[in-house]
Design a protein around this motif. Structure first.
Motif, short mmCIF file in Angstrom:
data_model
loop_
_atom_site.label_atom_id
_atom_site.label_comp_id
_atom_site.label_asym_id
_atom_site.label_seq_id
_atom_site.Cartn_x
_atom_site.Cartn_y
_atom_site.Cartn_z
N ILE A 311 0.85 -1.20 0.00
CA ILE A 311 0.00 0.00 0.00
C ILE A 311 0.88 1.25 0.00
CG2 ILE A 311 -1.83 1.24 1.24
CD1 ILE A 311 -2.92 -1.46 2.14
N TYR A 312 2.02 1.19 0.64
CA TYR A 312 2.98 2.32 0.61
C TYR A 312 3.43 2.57 -0.84
CZ TYR A 312 7.64 4.49 1.04
OH TYR A 312 8.75 5.30 0.89
N GLU A 313 3.81 1.51 -1.53
CA GLU A 313 4.28 1.67 -2.92
C GLU A 313 3.15 2.21 -3.81
OE1 GLU A 313 7.20 1.69 -3.92
OE2 GLU A 313 8.42 0.40 -2.65
N LEU A 314 1.92 1.76 -3.54
CA LEU A 314 0.80 2.25 -4.35
C LEU A 314 0.51 3.73 -4.03
CD1 LEU A 314 -1.56 -0.86 -4.17
CD2 LEU A 314 -0.37 0.00 -6.20
N SER A 315 0.87 4.17 -2.83
CA SER A 315 0.67 5.58 -2.49
C SER A 315 1.76 6.44 -3.12
CB SER A 315 0.72 5.78 -0.96
OG SER A 315 -0.17 4.90 -0.35
N ARG A 316 2.93 5.85 -3.33
CA ARG A 316 4.02 6.60 -4.00
C ARG A 316 3.85 6.60 -5.50
NH1 ARG A 316 9.97 5.69 -2.49
NH2 ARG A 316 9.71 3.70 -3.55
N ASN A 317 3.10 5.61 -6.01
CA ASN A 317 2.94 5.44 -7.45
C ASN A 317 1.44 5.48 -7.76
OD1 ASN A 317 5.84 4.54 -8.38
ND2 ASN A 317 5.42 3.48 -6.47
N LEU A 318 0.90 6.71 -7.76
CA LEU A 318 -0.55 6.86 -7.82
C LEU A 318 -1.15 6.34 -9.13
CD1 LEU A 318 -0.96 10.26 -5.99
CD2 LEU A 318 -1.56 7.99 -5.15
N GLU A 319 -0.34 6.38 -10.19
CA GLU A 319 -0.87 5.85 -11.48
C GLU A 319 -1.13 4.36 -11.35
OE1 GLU A 319 1.41 6.55 -15.02
OE2 GLU A 319 1.25 8.72 -14.70
N ASP A 320 -0.23 3.67 -10.67
CA ASP A 320 -0.43 2.22 -10.47
C ASP A 320 -1.65 1.97 -9.60
OD1 ASP A 320 1.68 1.53 -12.06
OD2 ASP A 320 3.11 1.29 -10.43
N GLN A 321 -1.83 2.84 -8.59
CA GLN A 321 -3.01 2.66 -7.71
C GLN A 321 -4.30 2.83 -8.52
OE1 GLN A 321 -5.04 4.64 -3.78
NE2 GLN A 321 -2.86 4.83 -3.95
N GLN A 322 -4.28 3.85 -9.41
CA GLN A 322 -5.49 4.08 -10.22
C GLN A 322 -5.73 2.91 -11.17
OE1 GLN A 322 -4.51 7.86 -11.85
NE2 GLN A 322 -5.03 8.89 -9.93
N MET A 323 -4.64 2.41 -11.75
CA MET A 323 -4.77 1.30 -12.70
C MET A 323 -5.33 0.05 -12.00
SD MET A 323 -1.73 0.29 -15.22
CE MET A 323 -1.52 -1.37 -15.79
N LEU A 324 -4.81 -0.18 -10.79
CA LEU A 324 -5.28 -1.36 -10.04
C LEU A 324 -6.75 -1.20 -9.67
CD1 LEU A 324 -4.92 -3.98 -8.56
CD2 LEU A 324 -3.72 -2.79 -6.73
N ARG A 325 -7.13 0.01 -9.25
CA ARG A 325 -8.52 0.23 -8.86
C ARG A 325 -9.44 0.07 -10.06
NH1 ARG A 325 -7.67 4.49 -6.39
NH2 ARG A 325 -7.47 3.71 -4.27
#
Ligand code: HEM
Length: 527
Positions: A311-325
């Motif tokens: 979750i820390y890495e997804l917070s640093r890499n917001l594009e990846d977080q959006q893609m995953l969501r």
């Protein structure tokens, strides 16, 4: 090993052991040394011992997979494991390990674990509910404080009822969480003591441990006694409910499994192995109780810690977080809002699984493990190294008794396996068939070519359990929340804590494990 290159030794007495155990940032020294000397090098143990440090893919495969039981755990490691979790699977060696594994494996099969999915989902939802009850929108939440509550409650659901998410008091939980309170970074004295214990005969060490009891010893005993006590109560209660074919009659607390034929969950497997007539499958009373302390110890905190890092890495890499969501939302939409997601749904999300693999790769819960050669052997290398005399070596001869450091974290960041961007978070490396990492599959590990769950006959028995649990928790949390770094960012340091690589705030290490993130509610789940 004198002909193998290695870093200079500044102290014959302590070798590199004290330095390695006290690195400011976990891995810094090893990563540098593997870069300087190649995928295999020689480091110094206490009192002049040579240790073979290995991150080479073929060498690791040879030692852990082909070698089977020929590279057992070292005797000090076995003694330590017995002290912190009893005579369970992690402690067992050779034929005893085979017997333990036979008894427990059915509880960790894919089909059995899929039955636990509703349980993982239930506790994930409970966590989301607690956050909504206790925190306003856009507030900072220390997720490293909350995730272990979920993973502990999941393990405790086999009737222990830790109730962490309900703030229930539990002696076992307290003993577990404080057991390493006095053993963060070993002193020079502790480093030497450990080395002497390794070298001395068992009888002398046992006598010494009986007369010289440390605060650490008392804490370890408190945990093992509490876990075995809880396990004994639980098994006694359920033995009386055992039906003629060894099947435990469904309890109220096992509602989630009601109606499932031929259950093989942990509790049932332990009850069966206690009653087994075949000596190859039978576990004695103490071994059965020890499996419970072993699984709780080995399973809950390391899974929570891995999730914290993801979750820390997804917070640093917001594009990846959006893609995953977006991937999660698309699967939910296809299934219809009211339908619960299944394991097949989770497995059909390539980016979700890529993020889990990448989190495990960059932030393995266990930094390294240790083995000892039980025979004279020749270890092959995939990346030749240059000897002290300048000769290119494609194989390393080792003598019986040689201690080997299995560098899990260094293998996971090895440029020869993962490419030049091995140090970077890049989940797409598992999706892109042209990427270096995809091309260099080394057939090691049990999940995604990473070493984080170990490899071979002693690989983590709980790896599928952990993966399904992480899938369920991540999908639930990302559906309901967005995660961001706090204003000003976070200066995170990787610190050895208990047996894990834990995230802490630089300059605030005394506050222990921390991961404060801004947690924003998503509209959809508020509806
Ligand atoms: C992300 C989560 C996890 C990670 C990174 C992890 C990592 C590991 C590693 C590296 C080993 C091998 C150690 C060695 O070779 O010396 C191991 C073994 C083991 N793990 Fe895990 N583990 C995780 C979750 C779990 C869970 C959830 C359970 C139980 C429910 C579990 C139970 C065990 C046991 C019993 C062993 C000993 C296996 C044997 O010796 O045969 N682990 N784990």
């Amino acid at each position: 090993l004198k002909y193998i290159q290695g870093p200079p030794v500044l102290s014959w007495l302590l070798g590199h052991e004290y330095e390695l155990a006290n690195q400011a940032e976990v891995g810094d020294l090893e990563f540098k040394w593997f870069r300087d000397y190649g995928t295999v090098f020689r480091s110094a143990g206490c009192c002049g011992e040579d240790i073979l440090m290995v991150s080479d893919a073929e060498a690791l495969h040879h030692i852990l997979n082909t070698g089977g039981y020929r590279y057992p755990k070292t005797k000090d490691a076995v003694r330590f494991i017995r002290q912190i979790s009893g005579r369970g699977l992690t402690w067992a060696q050779g034929v005893v390990h085979q017997r333990h594994k036979k008894a427990l494996s059915p509880a960790f099969s894919e089909s059995q674990l899929r039955l636990l999915l509703p349980l993982f989902q239930m506790y994930s939802e409970k966590l989301a509910l607690r956050w909504r009850e206790r925190f306003a929108d856009n507030q900072i939440i220390d997720i490293s404080h909350w995730l272990p509550k979920v993973t502990l409650d999941v393990l405790g659901s086999f009737d222990f009822q830790f109730g962490s998410l309900d703030d229930k008091a539990s002696d076992l939980r307290v003993a577990l969480q404080t057991m390493f309170a006095s053993s963060q970074r070993p002193s020079k004295f502790t480093t030497l003591l450990r080395a002497w214990k390794r070298a001395l005969p068992d009888s002398i060490v046992e006598w010494f441990e009986a007369v010289y009891v440390t605060e650490e010893d008392i804490r370890f005993k408190a945990y093992v006694d509490a876990a075995k006590g809880a396990a004994r109560d639980l098994l006694d209660k359920n033995t009386s409910n055992l039906s003629a074919n060894g099947e435990k009659i469904t309890q109220e607390s096992h509602d989630y499994l009601k109606g499932v034929e031929g259950k093989k969950d942990m509790l049932n497997m332990l009850l069966r192995s206690k009653a087994a007539e075949d000596p190859k499958k039978r576990l004695d009373d103490d071994e059965v109780l020890s499996q419970v302390s072993t699984m709780i110890f080995a399973g809950f905190e390391i899974t929570a810690c891995t999730l914290t890092w993801i979750i820390y890495e997804l917070s640093r890499n917001l594009e990846d977080q959006q893609m995953l969501r977006a991937e999660i939302d698309a699967v939910r939409e296809k299934r219809g809002d009211d339908a619960g997601l299944t394991s097949n749904d989770y497995d059909s999300m390539p980016f979700l699984n890529a993020c889990i693999k990448e989190g495990l790769r960059l932030h393995p819960g266990v930094q390294f493990t240790t083995r000892k050669a039980d025979l004279d052997d020749v270890v092959p290398l995939s990346q030749p190294v240059v000897s002290t005399s300048g000769e290119v070596m494609k194989k390393i001869p080792v003598m019986k008794g040689q201690r080997v450091h299995i560098a899990i974290a260094a293998y996971n960041r090895s440029p020869s396996v993962w490419g030049p961007d091995a140090d970077q978070w890049k989940p797409s490396r598992y999706l892109d068939s042209a990427s270096e990492s995809k091309k260099q599959q080394s057939m090691i590990g049990v999940f995604g070519n990473v070493m984080s769950f170990g490899s071979g006959v002693r690989a983590c028995i709980g790896w599928r359990f952990a993966v399904i649990e992480m899938q369920a928790i991540l999908v639930c949390l990302l559906t309901q929340f967005e995660f961001q770094l706090p204003p000003g960012g976070l200066d995170i340091q990787t610190v050895p804590l208990r047996s894990m690589n834990a995230p802490m705030l630089r300059g605030k290490l005394d506050q222990g494990l921390q991961m404060p993130l801004v947690v924003k509610r998503r509209g959809r789940a508020d509806a």
